[in-house]
Design a protein around this motif. Sequence first.
Motif, PDB file in Angstrom:
ATOM      1  N   LEU A  83      13.745 -34.930 -25.128  1.00  0.00           N
ATOM      2  CA  LEU A  83      12.697 -35.840 -25.586  1.00  0.00           C
ATOM      3  C   LEU A  83      13.025 -36.451 -26.941  1.00  0.00           C
ATOM      4  CD1 LEU A  83       9.603 -33.778 -24.417  1.00  0.00           C
ATOM      5  CD2 LEU A  83      10.450 -35.906 -23.410  1.00  0.00           C
ATOM      6  N   VAL A  84      13.445 -35.626 -27.885  1.00  0.00           N
ATOM      7  CA  VAL A  84      13.790 -36.135 -29.216  1.00  0.00           C
ATOM      8  C   VAL A  84      15.030 -37.027 -29.130  1.00  0.00           C
ATOM      9  CG1 VAL A  84      14.569 -35.474 -31.523  1.00  0.00           C
ATOM     10  CG2 VAL A  84      12.673 -34.254 -30.455  1.00  0.00           C
ATOM     11  N   LYS A 109      20.409 -30.540 -16.520  1.00  0.00           N
ATOM     12  CA  LYS A 109      19.400 -30.660 -15.466  1.00  0.00           C
ATOM     13  C   LYS A 109      18.950 -32.114 -15.320  1.00  0.00           C
ATOM     14  CE  LYS A 109      16.272 -27.758 -16.933  1.00  0.00           C
ATOM     15  NZ  LYS A 109      15.136 -26.829 -16.986  1.00  0.00           N
ATOM     16  N   ASP A 110      18.699 -32.506 -14.071  1.00  0.00           N
ATOM     17  CA  ASP A 110      18.247 -33.870 -13.804  1.00  0.00           C
ATOM     18  C   ASP A 110      16.929 -34.173 -14.499  1.00  0.00           C
ATOM     19  OD1 ASP A 110      20.457 -34.368 -12.277  1.00  0.00           O
ATOM     20  OD2 ASP A 110      19.440 -34.143 -10.345  1.00  0.00           O
ATOM     21  N   GLY A 111      16.031 -33.208 -14.549  1.00  0.00           N
ATOM     22  CA  GLY A 111      14.736 -33.415 -15.198  1.00  0.00           C
ATOM     23  C   GLY A 111      14.884 -33.768 -16.667  1.00  0.00           C
ATOM     24  N   LEU A 112      15.854 -33.156 -17.332  1.00  0.00           N
ATOM     25  CA  LEU A 112      16.077 -33.451 -18.748  1.00  0.00           C
ATOM     26  C   LEU A 112      16.667 -34.840 -18.923  1.00  0.00           C
ATOM     27  CD1 LEU A 112      17.404 -29.994 -19.985  1.00  0.00           C
ATOM     28  CD2 LEU A 112      15.092 -30.925 -20.137  1.00  0.00           C
ATOM     29  N   VAL A 113      17.525 -35.251 -18.005  1.00  0.00           N
ATOM     30  CA  VAL A 113      18.087 -36.602 -18.061  1.00  0.00           C
ATOM     31  C   VAL A 113      16.975 -37.628 -17.869  1.00  0.00           C
ATOM     32  CG1 VAL A 113      19.664 -38.223 -16.925  1.00  0.00           C
ATOM     33  CG2 VAL A 113      20.386 -35.862 -17.326  1.00  0.00           C
ATOM     34  N   ILE A 114      16.090 -37.378 -16.909  1.00  0.00           N
ATOM     35  CA  ILE A 114      14.948 -38.274 -16.666  1.00  0.00           C
ATOM     36  C   ILE A 114      14.056 -38.330 -17.908  1.00  0.00           C
ATOM     37  CG2 ILE A 114      12.803 -38.537 -15.339  1.00  0.00           C
ATOM     38  CD1 ILE A 114      15.259 -39.307 -13.734  1.00  0.00           C
ATOM     39  N   ALA A 119      11.806 -41.204 -22.416  1.00  0.00           N
ATOM     40  CA  ALA A 119      11.416 -41.134 -23.828  1.00  0.00           C
ATOM     41  C   ALA A 119      12.016 -42.273 -24.643  1.00  0.00           C
ATOM     42  CB  ALA A 119      11.826 -39.785 -24.426  1.00  0.00           C
ATOM     43  N   ARG A 120      13.019 -42.960 -24.094  1.00  0.00           N
ATOM     44  CA  ARG A 120      13.605 -44.099 -24.789  1.00  0.00           C
ATOM     45  C   ARG A 120      12.608 -45.245 -24.960  1.00  0.00           C
ATOM     46  NH1 ARG A 120      17.348 -47.007 -23.630  1.00  0.00           N
ATOM     47  NH2 ARG A 120      18.389 -46.994 -25.616  1.00  0.00           N
ATOM     48  N   LEU A 152       6.441 -35.014 -17.978  1.00  0.00           N
ATOM     49  CA  LEU A 152       5.913 -34.842 -16.617  1.00  0.00           C
ATOM     50  C   LEU A 152       6.871 -35.405 -15.568  1.00  0.00           C
ATOM     51  CD1 LEU A 152       2.117 -35.587 -17.135  1.00  0.00           C
ATOM     52  CD2 LEU A 152       3.221 -33.369 -16.771  1.00  0.00           C
ATOM     53  N   GLN A 153       7.485 -36.545 -15.861  1.00  0.00           N
ATOM     54  CA  GLN A 153       8.455 -37.083 -14.900  1.00  0.00           C
ATOM     55  C   GLN A 153       9.645 -36.149 -14.759  1.00  0.00           C
ATOM     56  OE1 GLN A 153       9.437 -41.032 -14.411  1.00  0.00           O
ATOM     57  NE2 GLN A 153       7.388 -41.790 -14.796  1.00  0.00           N
ATOM     58  N   GLY A 154      10.087 -35.579 -15.859  1.00  0.00           N
ATOM     59  CA  GLY A 154      11.178 -34.607 -15.784  1.00  0.00           C
ATOM     60  C   GLY A 154      10.792 -33.385 -14.967  1.00  0.00           C
TER      61      GLY A 154
END
Length: 167
Positions: A83-84, A109-114, A119-120, A152-154
């Motif tokens: 996120l940061v 993890k894909d969730g972290l990439v999402i 967050a951009r 939430l999307q992640g």
Amino acid sequence: MKKSRSGLIMLGIVVVLYGILYVMKPDVTLDALGASLKVLKMIIPILLIVFFIMALLGTFIDEKAISKHLGEESGGKGWLLALVGGILSHGPGYVWYPLLQNLREQGAKDGLVIAFIYARAIKIPWLPLMISYFGWAFTLVYTFYVVLGAYLQGVIVERLDDKEREQ
């Protein structure tokens, strides 16, 4: 489809479409091709920087470090980093894609990439302008909901990945 072939197939499709359009409207097609080449010239330096960063990651960061910070065992720290990192990242989104793909291949993890990509949407340089137009309260609520949405999307992607693995 193999990853190495998908890029070539996409290139082939674009070339065929340009060929068809050239037959139909040559002037417009040449203008579009010229505009595409201008964009390519503009992003080549950025892509070179991204490839350099990817090479550095591949050289100095091992898969265990990636797994620890962004992989299956990353926990809250991984979410915070994603996120940061997304909030602090600058430039066009597409220049981050090769780097993010490389991180995924190394265990992120894909969730972290999402979450990173979502967050951009928060642009730190634009926050003062947003505050001047909409005020502090609106800006804080907006920022909170973008970060919440990214998280939430992640999480949704993680759950979908878990269900896919169970099958």
